[in-house]
Design a protein around this motif. Structure first.
Motif, PDB file in Angstrom:
ATOM      1  N   THR A   1      51.687  42.984  40.621  1.00 27.24           N
ATOM      2  CA  THR A   1      51.928  41.743  41.371  1.00 27.24           C
ATOM      3  C   THR A   1      50.917  41.517  42.495  1.00 27.24           C
ATOM      4  O   THR A   1      51.152  40.707  43.381  1.00 27.24           O
ATOM      5  CB  THR A   1      53.350  41.747  41.964  1.00 27.24           C
ATOM      6  OG1 THR A   1      53.503  42.910  42.785  1.00 27.24           O
ATOM      7  CG2 THR A   1      54.394  41.745  40.862  1.00 27.24           C
ATOM      8  N   GLU A   2      49.805  42.236  42.457  1.00 28.53           N
ATOM      9  CA  GLU A   2      48.763  42.034  43.455  1.00 28.53           C
ATOM     10  C   GLU A   2      47.454  41.662  42.764  1.00 28.53           C
ATOM     11  O   GLU A   2      47.338  41.770  41.543  1.00 28.53           O
ATOM     12  CB  GLU A   2      48.568  43.284  44.323  1.00 28.53           C
ATOM     13  CG  GLU A   2      47.931  44.451  43.601  1.00 28.53           C
ATOM     14  CD  GLU A   2      48.920  45.428  42.973  1.00 28.53           C
ATOM     15  OE1 GLU A   2      48.446  46.398  42.368  1.00 28.53           O
ATOM     16  OE2 GLU A   2      50.129  45.217  43.044  1.00 28.53           O
ATOM     17  N   ALA A   3      46.489  41.226  43.563  1.00 33.36           N
ATOM     18  CA  ALA A   3      45.174  40.896  43.018  1.00 33.36           C
ATOM     19  C   ALA A   3      44.529  42.150  42.445  1.00 33.36           C
ATOM     20  O   ALA A   3      44.717  43.255  42.958  1.00 33.36           O
ATOM     21  CB  ALA A   3      44.286  40.299  44.109  1.00 33.36           C
ATOM     22  N   LEU A   4      43.783  41.968  41.362  1.00 33.23           N
ATOM     23  CA  LEU A   4      43.104  43.078  40.707  1.00 33.23           C
ATOM     24  C   LEU A   4      41.619  43.012  41.017  1.00 33.23           C
ATOM     25  O   LEU A   4      41.008  41.946  40.960  1.00 33.23           O
ATOM     26  CB  LEU A   4      43.303  43.005  39.189  1.00 33.23           C
ATOM     27  CG  LEU A   4      44.743  42.973  38.691  1.00 33.23           C
ATOM     28  CD1 LEU A   4      44.761  42.789  37.175  1.00 33.23           C
ATOM     29  CD2 LEU A   4      45.478  44.244  39.093  1.00 33.23           C
ATOM     30  N   GLU A   5      41.039  44.146  41.329  1.00 28.06           N
ATOM     31  CA  GLU A   5      39.591  44.213  41.539  1.00 28.06           C
ATOM     32  C   GLU A   5      38.917  44.283  40.175  1.00 28.06           C
ATOM     33  O   GLU A   5      39.334  45.067  39.310  1.00 28.06           O
ATOM     34  CB  GLU A   5      39.235  45.440  42.374  1.00 28.06           C
ATOM     35  CG  GLU A   5      37.782  45.503  42.752  1.00 28.06           C
ATOM     36  CD  GLU A   5      37.472  46.656  43.691  1.00 28.06           C
ATOM     37  OE1 GLU A   5      36.273  46.937  43.860  1.00 28.06           O
ATOM     38  OE2 GLU A   5      38.402  47.267  44.234  1.00 28.06           O
ATOM     39  N   VAL A   6      37.903  43.450  39.958  1.00 28.49           N
ATOM     40  CA  VAL A   6      37.207  43.405  38.675  1.00 28.49           C
ATOM     41  C   VAL A   6      35.711  43.583  38.901  1.00 28.49           C
ATOM     42  O   VAL A   6      35.188  43.282  39.976  1.00 28.49           O
ATOM     43  CB  VAL A   6      37.472  42.080  37.917  1.00 28.49           C
ATOM     44  CG1 VAL A   6      38.931  41.983  37.503  1.00 28.49           C
ATOM     45  CG2 VAL A   6      37.089  40.877  38.768  1.00 28.49           C
ATOM     46  N   SER A   7      35.038  44.048  37.863  1.00 24.95           N
ATOM     47  CA  SER A   7      33.600  44.228  37.914  1.00 24.95           C
ATOM     48  C   SER A   7      33.021  43.832  36.571  1.00 24.95           C
ATOM     49  O   SER A   7      33.407  44.381  35.539  1.00 24.95           O
ATOM     50  CB  SER A   7      33.265  45.685  38.238  1.00 24.95           C
ATOM     51  OG  SER A   7      31.867  45.869  38.210  1.00 24.95           O
ATOM     52  N   SER A   8      32.112  42.869  36.595  1.00 30.11           N
ATOM     53  CA  SER A   8      31.484  42.375  35.378  1.00 30.11           C
ATOM     54  C   SER A   8      30.194  41.672  35.772  1.00 30.11           C
ATOM     55  O   SER A   8      30.169  40.930  36.757  1.00 30.11           O
ATOM     56  CB  SER A   8      32.430  41.396  34.668  1.00 30.11           C
ATOM     57  OG  SER A   8      31.739  40.505  33.836  1.00 30.11           O
ATOM     58  N   ALA A   9      29.133  41.883  35.009  1.00 29.84           N
ATOM     59  CA  ALA A   9      27.869  41.196  35.296  1.00 29.84           C
ATOM     60  C   ALA A   9      28.064  39.685  35.237  1.00 29.84           C
ATOM     61  O   ALA A   9      27.510  38.948  36.052  1.00 29.84           O
ATOM     62  CB  ALA A   9      26.797  41.648  34.311  1.00 29.84           C
ATOM     63  N   PHE A  10      28.876  39.206  34.293  1.00 31.86           N
ATOM     64  CA  PHE A  10      29.123  37.768  34.164  1.00 31.86           C
ATOM     65  C   PHE A  10      29.918  37.242  35.357  1.00 31.86           C
ATOM     66  O   PHE A  10      29.572  36.214  35.941  1.00 31.86           O
ATOM     67  CB  PHE A  10      29.855  37.480  32.851  1.00 31.86           C
ATOM     68  CG  PHE A  10      30.053  36.016  32.571  1.00 31.86           C
ATOM     69  CD1 PHE A  10      28.975  35.180  32.316  1.00 31.86           C
ATOM     70  CD2 PHE A  10      31.322  35.470  32.565  1.00 31.86           C
ATOM     71  CE1 PHE A  10      29.152  33.830  32.061  1.00 31.86           C
ATOM     72  CE2 PHE A  10      31.519  34.119  32.303  1.00 31.86           C
ATOM     73  CZ  PHE A  10      30.427  33.296  32.056  1.00 31.86           C
TER      74      PHE A  10
ATOM     75  N   GLY B   1      30.364  35.257  41.793  1.00 31.61           N
ATOM     76  CA  GLY B   1      30.904  35.866  43.004  1.00 31.61           C
ATOM     77  C   GLY B   1      32.365  36.259  42.894  1.00 31.61           C
ATOM     78  O   GLY B   1      33.059  36.363  43.900  1.00 31.61           O
ATOM     79  N   ILE B   2      32.848  36.501  41.686  1.00 32.56           N
ATOM     80  CA  ILE B   2      34.259  36.846  41.483  1.00 32.56           C
ATOM     81  C   ILE B   2      34.407  38.363  41.507  1.00 32.56           C
ATOM     82  O   ILE B   2      33.828  39.065  40.679  1.00 32.56           O
ATOM     83  CB  ILE B   2      34.784  36.272  40.155  1.00 32.56           C
ATOM     84  CG1 ILE B   2      34.689  34.748  40.186  1.00 32.56           C
ATOM     85  CG2 ILE B   2      36.222  36.734  39.901  1.00 32.56           C
ATOM     86  CD1 ILE B   2      35.000  34.088  38.857  1.00 32.56           C
ATOM     87  N   ARG B   3      35.181  38.866  42.475  1.00 30.92           N
ATOM     88  CA  ARG B   3      35.420  40.303  42.622  1.00 30.92           C
ATOM     89  C   ARG B   3      36.906  40.663  42.476  1.00 30.92           C
ATOM     90  O   ARG B   3      37.243  41.810  42.255  1.00 30.92           O
ATOM     91  CB  ARG B   3      34.948  40.777  43.987  1.00 30.92           C
ATOM     92  CG  ARG B   3      33.518  40.466  44.334  1.00 30.92           C
ATOM     93  CD  ARG B   3      32.567  41.526  43.828  1.00 30.92           C
ATOM     94  NE  ARG B   3      31.212  41.347  44.322  1.00 30.92           N
ATOM     95  CZ  ARG B   3      30.321  40.524  43.781  1.00 30.92           C
ATOM     96  NH1 ARG B   3      30.652  39.794  42.762  1.00 30.92           N
ATOM     97  NH2 ARG B   3      29.090  40.434  44.260  1.00 30.92           N
ATOM     98  N   HIS B   4      37.770  39.647  42.646  1.00 30.85           N
ATOM     99  CA  HIS B   4      39.218  39.866  42.529  1.00 30.85           C
ATOM    100  C   HIS B   4      39.822  38.727  41.712  1.00 30.85           C
ATOM    101  O   HIS B   4      39.375  37.577  41.815  1.00 30.85           O
ATOM    102  CB  HIS B   4      39.891  39.901  43.913  1.00 30.85           C
ATOM    103  CG  HIS B   4      39.453  41.057  44.745  1.00 30.85           C
ATOM    104  ND1 HIS B   4      38.339  41.009  45.550  1.00 30.85           N
ATOM    105  CD2 HIS B   4      39.970  42.297  44.889  1.00 30.85           C
ATOM    106  CE1 HIS B   4      38.190  42.165  46.158  1.00 30.85           C
ATOM    107  NE2 HIS B   4      39.171  42.969  45.782  1.00 30.85           N
ATOM    108  N   ILE B   5      40.841  39.055  40.935  1.00 33.49           N
ATOM    109  CA  ILE B   5      41.564  38.035  40.175  1.00 33.49           C
ATOM    110  C   ILE B   5      43.059  38.256  40.312  1.00 33.49           C
ATOM    111  O   ILE B   5      43.514  39.359  40.612  1.00 33.49           O
ATOM    112  CB  ILE B   5      41.179  38.030  38.670  1.00 33.49           C
ATOM    113  CG1 ILE B   5      41.563  39.366  37.996  1.00 33.49           C
ATOM    114  CG2 ILE B   5      39.701  37.719  38.485  1.00 33.49           C
ATOM    115  CD1 ILE B   5      41.455  39.364  36.491  1.00 33.49           C
ATOM    116  N   VAL B   6      43.806  37.184  40.103  1.00 34.22           N
ATOM    117  CA  VAL B   6      45.263  37.256  40.035  1.00 34.22           C
ATOM    118  C   VAL B   6      45.650  36.802  38.633  1.00 34.22           C
ATOM    119  O   VAL B   6      45.301  35.689  38.217  1.00 34.22           O
ATOM    120  CB  VAL B   6      45.922  36.353  41.103  1.00 34.22           C
ATOM    121  CG1 VAL B   6      47.427  36.307  40.912  1.00 34.22           C
ATOM    122  CG2 VAL B   6      45.564  36.845  42.492  1.00 34.22           C
TER     123      VAL B   6
END
Length: 127
Positions: A74-83, A88-93
């Motif tokens: 139920t919290e934001a997830l840290e993500v890592s992807s070249a795309f 500039g996306i580092r976190h997603i919900v």
């Protein structure tokens, strides 16, 4: 940490714009307010692997369970992807996900929808 090698992403962004109609004028006056959140749809392919990371011919039950646990948070997830880095996306919900049972192979596809998220700090000067 979950490393997924088979992901395709679709990213869209809706800008927040206020439209005001004026009497006697064709069209509207547009006022840019802010960028909205990025909307993401992902198609994730999971395959079964052994302890050495070699693909094996069985249903990826362990990977599906692990991803399901992560998507249920139920919290934001840290993500890592070249795309994603390009935007500039580092976190997603995660806003939703779906999976259609695939019993004919060692691969399971899971569709995920999410919104970008940015870290923020709320400060108050009222003490």
């Amino acid at each position: 940490l979950l490393l997924i090698n088979d992901v395709t992403l679709n990213i869209s962004l809706q800008k927040e714009v206020v439209k005001t109609a004026l009497v006697g004028r064709a069209g509207t006056i547009k006022e840019y307010v802010a960028d909205g959140d990025y909307q993401l749809s992902m198609s994730v392919g999971l395959v079964a692997t052994d302890d050495n990371g070699e693909i094996i011919d069985q249903y990826p039950e362990r990977a599906v369970a692990q991803l399901g646990e992560i998507l249920g948070r139920t919290e934001a997830l840290e993500v890592s992807s070249a795309f994603l880095d390009l935007f500039g996306i580092r976190h997603i919900v995660v806003t939703g996900f779906s999976a259609r049972q695939m019993t004919h192979s060692n691969r399971q596809v899971i569709e995920i929808t999410a919104l970008s998220d940015t870290e923020y700090i709320i400060e108050s000067t009222d003490y």
